[in-house]
Design an enzyme around this catalytic site. Sequence first.
Site, mmCIF file in Angstrom:
data_model
loop_
_atom_site.group_PDB
_atom_site.id
_atom_site.type_symbol
_atom_site.label_atom_id
_atom_site.label_comp_id
_atom_site.label_asym_id
_atom_site.label_seq_id
_atom_site.Cartn_x
_atom_site.Cartn_y
_atom_site.Cartn_z
ATOM 1 N N ASP A 108 0.842 -1.205 0.000
ATOM 2 C CA ASP A 108 0.000 0.000 0.000
ATOM 3 C C ASP A 108 0.869 1.244 0.000
ATOM 4 O O ASP A 108 2.060 1.186 0.281
ATOM 5 C CB ASP A 108 -0.842 0.025 1.280
ATOM 6 C CG ASP A 108 -2.111 -0.782 1.132
ATOM 7 O OD1 ASP A 108 -2.500 -1.072 -0.004
ATOM 8 O OD2 ASP A 108 -2.692 -1.127 2.177
ATOM 9 N N LYS A 157 -1.243 0.963 -8.095
ATOM 10 C CA LYS A 157 -1.005 1.015 -9.542
ATOM 11 C C LYS A 157 -1.437 -0.248 -10.272
ATOM 12 O O LYS A 157 -1.134 -0.422 -11.444
ATOM 13 C CB LYS A 157 0.479 1.273 -9.801
ATOM 14 C CG LYS A 157 0.894 2.665 -9.366
ATOM 15 C CD LYS A 157 2.249 3.027 -9.892
ATOM 16 C CE LYS A 157 2.653 4.405 -9.408
ATOM 17 N NZ LYS A 157 4.054 4.486 -9.075
#
Length: 407
Positions: A198, A220
């Site tokens: 994270d 992403k």
Amino acid sequence: MLSGMAVEQHYLAGLDLAGRRVVVVGGGTVAQRRLPRLVRCGAAVEVVSPEVTPSVQGMADAGEITWHRRAYQSGDLRDAWYVLCCTSVTEVNAAVAEEAERTRVFCVRADAGSAGSAVTPATADYDGLLVGVLAGGEHQRSAAVRDGLVDALREGRIADQEREPAGVALVGGGPGDPELITVRGRRLLARADVVVADRLGPRDLLDELAPSVTVIDAAKIPYGRAASQDAINAALVEHAKAGKFVVRLKGGDPYVFGRGFEELIACAKAGVSVEVVPGVTSAFSVPAVADVPVTHRGVAHEVVVVSGHIGPDDPNTLTNWAALAGLTGTIVVMMGVDKLAAIAKTLVAGGRDAATPVAVIQEGTTRTQRVVRSTLDEIAADVLAAGIRPPAVTVIGPVAGLNSALA
Ligand SMILES: C[S@@+](CC[C@H](N)C(=O)[O-])C[C@H]1O[C@@H](n2cnc3c(N)ncnc32)[C@H](O)[C@@H]1O
């Protein structure tokens, strides 16, 4: 004696003490430090001492050891396999050591290491390994080397042949400071084939991973038409099913506003095994490093942790804001920077004193930590003026003003 060959005093061995009589003479803090490991080994430990510390007494009360409440007497070592002299009286330790020598029982002298026939190494447990270091009586050196070995194992700098089976570990990484991850979390991270990380949490730890480790930034992951959480779940399952050991490195604790349980469910449904490693939640640790104890005797008898993600004016809120306004203790708001004005207004309208102290801590435990202290009626304006950004934890309640006691 072999000429030209240096003679070392000690031979390092592992003793199987299970069920064997071990006598500890003395019941002070020295004995207290040695007893837990002896008990863990299953030794039949007998402490001989007129007095013992409350902890040693607790072990006797719990039946972990036998306490003979008297001074040492010659003959106490009968049938013993191992003895530790832990009194503060040199003559007593010497007498015990003399009996041990005569009766051929290995004997540790806490007061004079080389005078005994055995010494206690600096030891540490690491994931099923027992590390022991002797440095010829130089305790600081053996302890330092022991610590260095354990750190190296923990960080994967010493190859430990143990491989984790394919699966997922949901690891709570703590609030951001890389030192605040748990020992278990760090150990599993060092063994990961794939890490899904994270934005929050101990990002610095990613630098330490071997080049062979695949690091995936959860923010992403391309998720097309699926929700991002679905895409993260799918990535965990896919890599685990491909035979990899995947560490899902999350900020704080996986289950405190962390969606960790959704990931657990997704893995369980796909037949992927999961280990959950709890973490140090930012809800409590971030206030702590800003001198805000979330409870304090006589000041706060309750602490409630609330998500500010959905504010009090939103019909989708699951929080009973009116009930929160009626509290006198501590409210910790997470994910609430942009809703702070609405939250403060609702609490004051519901009866909470407008002068209630508030502390907002941004990026707690990291180098960029910032703290704004104010009151409920002014905090929103002060936070705006200071340019506070997420991630931040807000603490509302008298505990937020206790730092004044430190001045
Ligand atoms: C999605 S929640 C995750 C919480 C996390 N699972 C935990 O137990 O700390 C993210 C929120 O946690 C808080 N947070 C996490 N790390 C923080 C930090 N280092 N400093 C301040 N707040 C933090 C902020 O309120 C942030 O908006």
